[in-house]
Write a protein that holds these residues in place. Structure first.
Motif, short mmCIF file in Angstrom:
data_model
loop_
_atom_site.label_atom_id
_atom_site.label_comp_id
_atom_site.label_asym_id
_atom_site.label_seq_id
_atom_site.Cartn_x
_atom_site.Cartn_y
_atom_site.Cartn_z
N PRO A 287 0.81 -1.22 0.00
CA PRO A 287 0.00 0.00 0.00
C PRO A 287 0.85 1.27 0.00
N THR A 288 1.94 1.26 0.74
CA THR A 288 2.81 2.44 0.76
C THR A 288 3.50 2.62 -0.58
N ARG A 289 3.94 1.52 -1.20
CA ARG A 289 4.57 1.64 -2.52
C ARG A 289 3.60 2.25 -3.52
N ARG A 290 2.35 1.82 -3.50
CA ARG A 290 1.36 2.37 -4.43
C ARG A 290 1.17 3.87 -4.20
N ALA A 291 1.08 4.27 -2.93
CA ALA A 291 0.89 5.70 -2.62
C ALA A 291 2.10 6.52 -3.04
N VAL A 292 3.29 5.98 -2.79
CA VAL A 292 4.52 6.67 -3.14
C VAL A 292 4.62 6.86 -4.66
N ARG A 293 4.30 5.82 -5.41
CA ARG A 293 4.41 5.91 -6.87
C ARG A 293 3.37 6.86 -7.45
N GLN A 294 2.19 6.90 -6.83
CA GLN A 294 1.18 7.85 -7.29
C GLN A 294 1.66 9.29 -7.08
N LEU A 295 2.26 9.56 -5.93
CA LEU A 295 2.78 10.90 -5.67
C LEU A 295 3.95 11.24 -6.60
N ALA A 296 4.76 10.26 -6.95
CA ALA A 296 5.86 10.50 -7.89
C ALA A 296 5.33 10.95 -9.24
N ARG A 297 4.13 10.50 -9.59
CA ARG A 297 3.54 10.92 -10.87
C ARG A 297 2.77 12.23 -10.75
N SER A 298 2.15 12.48 -9.60
CA SER A 298 1.20 13.60 -9.51
C SER A 298 1.81 14.89 -8.98
N LEU A 299 2.82 14.82 -8.13
CA LEU A 299 3.42 16.04 -7.59
C LEU A 299 4.35 16.66 -8.63
N PRO A 300 4.28 17.97 -8.84
CA PRO A 300 5.06 18.59 -9.92
C PRO A 300 6.57 18.35 -9.82
N VAL A 301 7.15 18.58 -8.66
CA VAL A 301 8.61 18.44 -8.55
C VAL A 301 9.02 16.98 -8.66
N ALA A 302 8.34 16.10 -7.93
CA ALA A 302 8.67 14.68 -8.02
C ALA A 302 8.48 14.17 -9.44
N GLY A 303 7.44 14.65 -10.12
CA GLY A 303 7.21 14.24 -11.50
C GLY A 303 8.34 14.67 -12.41
N ALA A 304 8.87 15.88 -12.19
CA ALA A 304 10.00 16.35 -12.99
C ALA A 304 11.24 15.49 -12.75
#
Length: 219
Positions: free
Chosen positions: A188-205
């Motif tokens: 569950p944490t991995r899924r949440a972390v990967r979603q934030l990596a895609r959705s947050l602007p800086v992490a996405g960059a």
């Protein structure tokens, strides 16, 4: 020693690379880009830059007098003068040399969170950093996991929770999630972390920059 709640994102990320038994830091070769992303996320959290999607739309001097953040901001402002609007992707290409890990490794050593030993390899000096507390990475990772579980439905409601979301996104962008949250219990944490990596602007960059680098290396 700086508390986990106030430690800069870049320093949390470095400590997350500590081996759980020895405390020795194992930094991926991609970490200069990840640390540059952490600097951008820190400036965004502090209101020193404003974002509109992938674009950096405004600059404001940071409120603290830390020697690192003003230098990063000055680099961004120079990039903005040459290219308007400045994008996060463009900023990441400009920042890694200035926003590299060494500044934060030295700070953590001065604070007593790390020790450093110098060895010689092929006649050249080589530094090796070790976390004073080998469980440091587990403590930070556990805090982030607890924050993500607590805010799964409501989203972050406090500055500390927002910081942990930004840190989680950078963890996902750096692909540290499987090592920090292994097995079925960590799914569950991995899924949440990967979603934030895609959705947050800086992490996405950061994720896009590292994906491009991996694609180029495998071509």
């Amino acid at each position: 020693m700086t508390s986990f709640d106030t430690r800069p994102l870049a320093e949390d990320l470095l400590l997350l690379c500590a081996e759980p038994t020895t405390g020795r830091l194992r930094l991926p070769t991609t970490f200069p880009t990840v640390i540059a992303g952490a600097a951008l996320a820190e400036l965004h959290l502090g209101g020193a830059i404003t974002l509109d999607g992938r674009r950096i739309t405004g600059f404001r001097p940071p409120g603290d007098r830390d020697g690192f953040a003003p230098g990063v901001l000055a680099e961004l402002e120079r990039a903005g003068e040459a290219r308007r609007p400045t994008t996060l992707d463009h900023a990441l290409r400009k920042l890694p040399r200035r926003a590299g890990p060494r500044y934060h490794l030295d700070r953590l050593t001065e604070q007593g969170a790390l020790t450093v030993a110098t060895h010689r390899f092929l006649g050249l000096p080589h530094r090796r950093w070790t976390a004073v507390r080998p469980d440091t990475a587990a403590l930070i990772a556990g805090r982030v996991a607890a924050t993500l579980a607590r805010t799964a439905d409501s989203g972050p409601a406090t500055p500390a929770e927002e910081r942990d979301h930004q840190l989680a996104g950078l963890i996902g962008a750096a692909r540290l999630d499987r090592r920090l949250y292994p097995g079925a219990a960590g799914a569950p944490t991995r899924r949440a972390v990967r979603q934030l990596a895609r959705s947050l602007p800086v992490a996405g960059a950061v994720k896009r920059a590292l994906d491009r680098r991996r694609s180029a290396a495998s071509a």
